[in-house]
Every structure is written in structure tokens, then in C-alpha cells.
Design an enzyme around this catalytic site. Structure first.
Site, PDB file in Angstrom:
ATOM      1  N   CYS A  90       0.845  -1.202   0.000  1.00  0.00           N
ATOM      2  CA  CYS A  90       0.000   0.000   0.000  1.00  0.00           C
ATOM      3  C   CYS A  90       0.881   1.253   0.000  1.00  0.00           C
ATOM      4  O   CYS A  90       1.562   1.519  -0.975  1.00  0.00           O
ATOM      5  CB  CYS A  90      -0.980  -0.032   1.175  1.00  0.00           C
ATOM      6  SG  CYS A  90      -2.398   1.080   0.940  1.00  0.00           S
ATOM      7  N   HIS A 186      -3.412  -5.441   0.214  1.00  0.00           N
ATOM      8  CA  HIS A 186      -2.930  -5.884   1.526  1.00  0.00           C
ATOM      9  C   HIS A 186      -2.919  -7.411   1.655  1.00  0.00           C
ATOM     10  O   HIS A 186      -3.880  -8.007   2.157  1.00  0.00           O
ATOM     11  CB  HIS A 186      -3.796  -5.280   2.628  1.00  0.00           C
ATOM     12  CG  HIS A 186      -3.578  -3.822   2.839  1.00  0.00           C
ATOM     13  ND1 HIS A 186      -2.640  -3.319   3.721  1.00  0.00           N
ATOM     14  CD2 HIS A 186      -4.159  -2.740   2.259  1.00  0.00           C
ATOM     15  CE1 HIS A 186      -2.665  -2.004   3.690  1.00  0.00           C
ATOM     16  NE2 HIS A 186      -3.568  -1.623   2.813  1.00  0.00           N
ATOM     17  N   GLU A 188      -1.421  -9.110   3.738  1.00  0.00           N
ATOM     18  CA  GLU A 188      -1.353  -9.496   5.157  1.00  0.00           C
ATOM     19  C   GLU A 188      -2.724  -9.615   5.812  1.00  0.00           C
ATOM     20  O   GLU A 188      -2.831 -10.112   6.938  1.00  0.00           O
ATOM     21  CB  GLU A 188      -0.471  -8.502   5.935  1.00  0.00           C
ATOM     22  CG  GLU A 188      -1.137  -7.218   6.378  1.00  0.00           C
ATOM     23  CD  GLU A 188      -1.365  -6.191   5.277  1.00  0.00           C
ATOM     24  OE1 GLU A 188      -1.916  -5.109   5.573  1.00  0.00           O
ATOM     25  OE2 GLU A 188      -0.983  -6.455   4.124  1.00  0.00           O
TER      26      GLU A 188
END
Length: 218
Positions: A90, A186, A188
Site C-alpha cells: 500500500c 494488503h 497481510e
């Protein structure tokens, strides 16, 4: 294997869990001495980059932390100079772009498609054939978005390898010769109920770059 996360401890918990789940040792630090002892660098998501760093006045940037920007650019420079792998997520992808001479679109006309609205938004993307992401996911991928900015002019040596077909927003980059890559989304925190992608695949590929770099280092 130790991976540095260049951010603040109270804003990087997801990244710590992500790295640890991949079997690596995460270290949240902005200290140059600690960074130098790490094998790879993750530049995490967060607010917006101070526009002066890419030669513009503020035209919609917010949640700016200039001190953090400086430290993240220094971390990027350290790893690039030493040929060590870097993964930007990001804002981190935008830090890579600006650090290598590129620009940022400060407020996308299509921001409603991408910005965080009580939760991440999900949308389809197209991946360049033969790219590192193509080998992980194939030609198409549904990813999550939580941003209102995007990279503008790519920095030196960077190539866009994934984009959103609805507005051509760049979703991933790679350097043509350095072990440097980034994603606008993202990995994660992907929701398995909303996409079939495994965010762990990105981390695994990043780790493979670290292994390769360590094997070829003098």
C-alpha cells in the site's frame, strides 16, 4: 531469517503476524543499525507521503507523517544500496515509487472504488503475463483495497505488473533489476470469504528473493 518492518509498533501488528506466520522473524524498527542486520525490508501501509517529496503541493494528501516518511526513505535507500530485497505494501509501494523518482496521484478520481469504507473493498485485477505475480496467481486476481492514492509516473526501473481494469489503477510493481517489488493491496489481511488468493504466497516469493540474495552475496 530476520525481516525488518519499517514503521511504528502500534500500527504494524498485522505485518508482524504476517511475517511470523510465514516462519520468519519480524522486527519493527526505524533504526539504521537494526535495519542493517536484517535480511529483507517490508515497507508497510499507513497514511500519505508528504507531497514535497515528489515535488508537489498538497492536493488531497492526508494523515501525513513527514518524519516517518524520511525514515522509510532512508530504510529503502539502505536496502537498495546493499541489494537486499524490499516489499512495499500500500503506502509502502508508493514509498518505493517516490524513492526511485516517481510520483503519486494524490486523490484518485475513482477513489470510491478503492478507499477503506468500514472495511477493505475488493475488486478484480489483471496481472501481466510472465510477471512474478502471474506465476503466483495467474492472469486475474481479486484483491483488497484501502487507499485513495496511487502511483503516478513510475520511478526509475519500475514496471507496473498488475492493474485494476475499471480505472487502470496500478496494483503491483517490480524493479527490472533489483529485488524490489510492491503491491497496492494488503496480502497481510486478505479475507478468505471474499477472495481465493493466499496472501502468504506474496511473502513466500519475497522470502525466496532473500534466499537467492544470500546465496549470491559475496
Amino acid at each position: 531469517m530476520k525481516i525488518a518492518i519499517a514503521g511504528k509498533r502500534n500500527a504494524t501488528e498485522n505485518y508482524v503476524r504476517y511475517v511470523a506466520a510465514g516462519g520468519m522473524e519480524p522486527l519493527v524498527t526505524l533504526n539504521s543499525g537494526e535495519l542493517a542486520d536484517c535480511d529483507g525490508l517490508i515497507l508497510p501501509g499507513g497514511g500519505d507521503i508528504t507531497p514535497a517529496f515528489f515535488g508537489e503541493k498538497n492536493r488531497g494528501s492526508r494523515n501525513i507523517d513527514t518524519e516517518l516518511d524520511v525514515l522509510q526513505f532512508q530504510a529503502l535507500d539502505l536496502f537498495v544500496r546493499n541489494g537486499k530485497p524490499v516489499l512495499g505494501i500500500c503506502k509502502g509501494m508508493q514509498v518505493i515509487n517516490v524513492g526511485l523518482g516517481g510520483t503519486v496521484i494524490q486523490d484518485l478520481p475513482s477513489a470510491e472504488l478503492h478507499k477503506y469504507q468500514d472495511c477493505d473493498q475488493y475488486h478484480s485485477t489483471i496481472i501481466q503475463k510472465g510477471s512474478w505475480l502471474y506465476h503466483l496467481y495467474g492472469p486475474n486476481a481479486v484483491v483488497n483495497s484501502a487507499h485513495h492514492q496511487a502511483i503516478g509516473r513510475p520511478g526509475g526501473g519500475l514496471q507496473v505488473v498488475q492493474y485494476c481494469p475499471e480505472d487502470s489503477c496500478p496494483e503491483a510493481i517490480v524493479h527490472e533489476s533489483l529485488p524490489v517489488l510492491g503491491v497496492q493491496w494488503h496480502p497481510e489481511r486478505l479475507d478468505p470469504k471474499r477472495t481465493s488468493l493466499s496472501g502468504g504466497a506474496v511473502l513466500a516469493y519475497f522470502v525466496s528473493l532473500i534466499v537467492k540474495q544470500r546465496q549470491t552475496a559475496p
